[in-house]
Scaffold this motif. Structure first.
Motif, short mmCIF file in Angstrom:
data_model
loop_
_atom_site.label_atom_id
_atom_site.label_comp_id
_atom_site.label_asym_id
_atom_site.label_seq_id
_atom_site.Cartn_x
_atom_site.Cartn_y
_atom_site.Cartn_z
N LEU A 6 0.84 -1.21 0.00
CA LEU A 6 0.00 0.00 0.00
C LEU A 6 0.87 1.26 0.00
CD1 LEU A 6 -3.07 0.41 -0.02
CD2 LEU A 6 -2.95 0.79 2.45
N ILE A 7 1.96 1.23 0.78
CA ILE A 7 2.88 2.38 0.82
C ILE A 7 3.52 2.57 -0.55
CG2 ILE A 7 4.97 3.32 1.87
CD1 ILE A 7 2.52 3.25 3.73
N THR A 8 3.92 1.46 -1.18
CA THR A 8 4.49 1.55 -2.52
C THR A 8 3.49 2.14 -3.50
OG1 THR A 8 5.96 -0.34 -2.11
CG2 THR A 8 5.51 0.21 -4.41
N PHE A 9 2.23 1.72 -3.40
CA PHE A 9 1.16 2.25 -4.26
C PHE A 9 1.06 3.77 -4.12
CE2 PHE A 9 -3.29 3.71 -4.13
CZ PHE A 9 -3.60 3.60 -5.49
N ILE A 10 1.11 4.27 -2.89
CA ILE A 10 1.01 5.72 -2.66
C ILE A 10 2.16 6.45 -3.37
CG2 ILE A 10 1.21 7.53 -0.90
CD1 ILE A 10 -0.27 5.65 1.03
N HIS A 11 3.37 5.92 -3.25
CA HIS A 11 4.53 6.57 -3.86
C HIS A 11 4.43 6.55 -5.39
CE1 HIS A 11 6.31 6.36 0.16
NE2 HIS A 11 7.20 7.25 -0.27
N VAL A 12 4.00 5.43 -5.97
CA VAL A 12 3.86 5.37 -7.43
C VAL A 12 2.80 6.36 -7.89
CG1 VAL A 12 3.18 3.92 -9.38
CG2 VAL A 12 4.61 2.96 -7.57
N ALA A 13 1.68 6.43 -7.14
CA ALA A 13 0.60 7.35 -7.51
C ALA A 13 1.06 8.80 -7.44
CB ALA A 13 -0.61 7.12 -6.60
N GLU A 14 1.83 9.15 -6.42
CA GLU A 14 2.28 10.53 -6.26
C GLU A 14 3.36 10.91 -7.26
OE1 GLU A 14 1.41 11.24 -1.49
OE2 GLU A 14 3.43 10.70 -2.15
N LEU A 15 4.27 9.99 -7.52
CA LEU A 15 5.40 10.28 -8.41
C LEU A 15 5.11 9.94 -9.87
CD1 LEU A 15 8.24 8.89 -6.09
CD2 LEU A 15 7.69 11.29 -6.51
N ARG A 16 4.02 9.18 -10.10
CA ARG A 16 3.63 8.76 -11.44
C ARG A 16 4.77 8.03 -12.17
NH1 ARG A 16 -0.13 13.69 -13.90
NH2 ARG A 16 -1.58 13.77 -12.14
N SER A 17 5.49 7.24 -11.39
CA SER A 17 6.63 6.51 -11.96
C SER A 17 7.00 5.35 -11.05
CB SER A 17 7.84 7.44 -12.12
OG SER A 17 9.01 6.71 -12.42
N PHE A 18 7.11 4.17 -11.65
CA PHE A 18 7.56 3.01 -10.89
C PHE A 18 9.03 3.18 -10.51
CE2 PHE A 18 3.60 1.59 -12.16
CZ PHE A 18 3.33 0.27 -11.84
#
Length: 294
Positions: A6-18
């Motif tokens: 879930l934390i990883t999901f938040i970071h991907v969503a905010e940064l728009r980059s894997f």
């Protein structure tokens, strides 16, 4: 549901980059992709649209992001409320060069143990190649090298600095009074050195070998302080990092021997594997090691 996903999901969503999310969290891109795929499989809906290397949230992803923020906020509040009640406990395995161990641990461990008695710091002396084997096989959490500069995309560099080195001799040794000493004369002196093949000893041997020269030491040890003690009593010369010899030079018992033909570039680097999960004890040890400037 795995909170890490879930934390990883938040970071991907905010940064728009894997990739950017992986860099921030200390993961490889493949790890980030795997965590998001796990989350999507668990929820049964796609969370991101991936078109031409752009990453955007789906409608399901946007809805999950709002819930993820609330969950993360509640989790942080809980961690804050219980921080003073719960002693941080755990083991951190630190592989490092033998000649670094005494100096670093002397500076770091007393304060670390005073504030975090529940953390066990396990120090493992190893050569550089063994250190990276340990990281790859998860036999060490962190490595602290003293060697030539290393860059490998599998490892995250947390800290690095260039280390000065000099040949040293007892203050009364005539070689210390000369402007420079030819390397051909240097190799004829009795030497006290660290183990063959270890970090800066290996780099020196390589430069000498390029000139068809070799030093055959009269004493070999991984204990740099012991070598300093013997050198200051006239047992011979040595090559050591300045952070080891500085106290002896300042009190006047050791002096540098200038050998212009031998120039070594040596670095300390603190690294971990990019796929390594940073536990709280590990994060704390990293923070203390950051404060240790040699």
């Amino acid at each position: 549901m795995d909170i890490k996903n879930l934390i990883t999901f938040i970071h991907v969503a905010e940064l728009r980059s894997f990739t950017k999310a992986g860099d921030k969290l200390g993961y490889s891109q493949s790890t980030v992709s795997f965590q998001i795929r796990q989350l999507e499989n668990e929820l049964g809906v796609p969370l991101f649209e991936r078109i031409n290397r752009t990453v955007t949230l789906t409608n399901h992803g946007s809805r999950l992001l709002q819930s993820a923020y609330k969950i993360n906020e509640l989790l942080q509040e809980f961690e804050h409320d219980t921080a003073e009640e719960t002693e941080i406990r755990g083991r951190v395995r630190l592989a490092m060069a033998d000649s670094l161990c005494n100096e670093v641990i002397r500076r770091v461990f007393p304060e670390l143990h005073k504030h975090y008695p529940g953390i066990t710091l396990e120090c493992i002396s190893a050569g550089t190649q063994d250190m990276f084997r340990m990281l790859n096989q998860n036999e060490a959490d962190l490595v602290y090298t003293l060697d030539s500069h290393i860059y490998d995309t599998n490892f995250a560099i947390l800290q690095e600095s260039r280390i000065s080195m000099h040949f040293v001799a007892a203050a009364q040794n005539p070689l210390t009074e000369r402007d420079h000493v030819p390397v051909e004369e240097l190799v004829k002196q009795p030497f006290l050195l660290t183990e063959k093949g270890m970090s800066y000893r290996r780099l020196m041997d390589e430069q000498l070998a390029a000139r068809s020269l070799e030093i055959k030491p009269v004493f070999v040890s991984g204990n740099a302080d012991l070598i300093c003690n013997l050198v200051e009593h006239g047992a011979g010369l040595s090559l050591l990092p300045d952070y080891v010899t500085r106290p002896y030079v300042e009190k006047g018992t050791l002096q540098y021997v200038n050998v212009p033909e031998i120039r070594l570039e040596v670095w300390t680097q603190l690294l971990h594997h990019r796929d390594k999960w940073i536990s709280e004890p590990m994060r704390i040890v990293i923070d203390y090691l950051h404060r240790c400037v040699l």
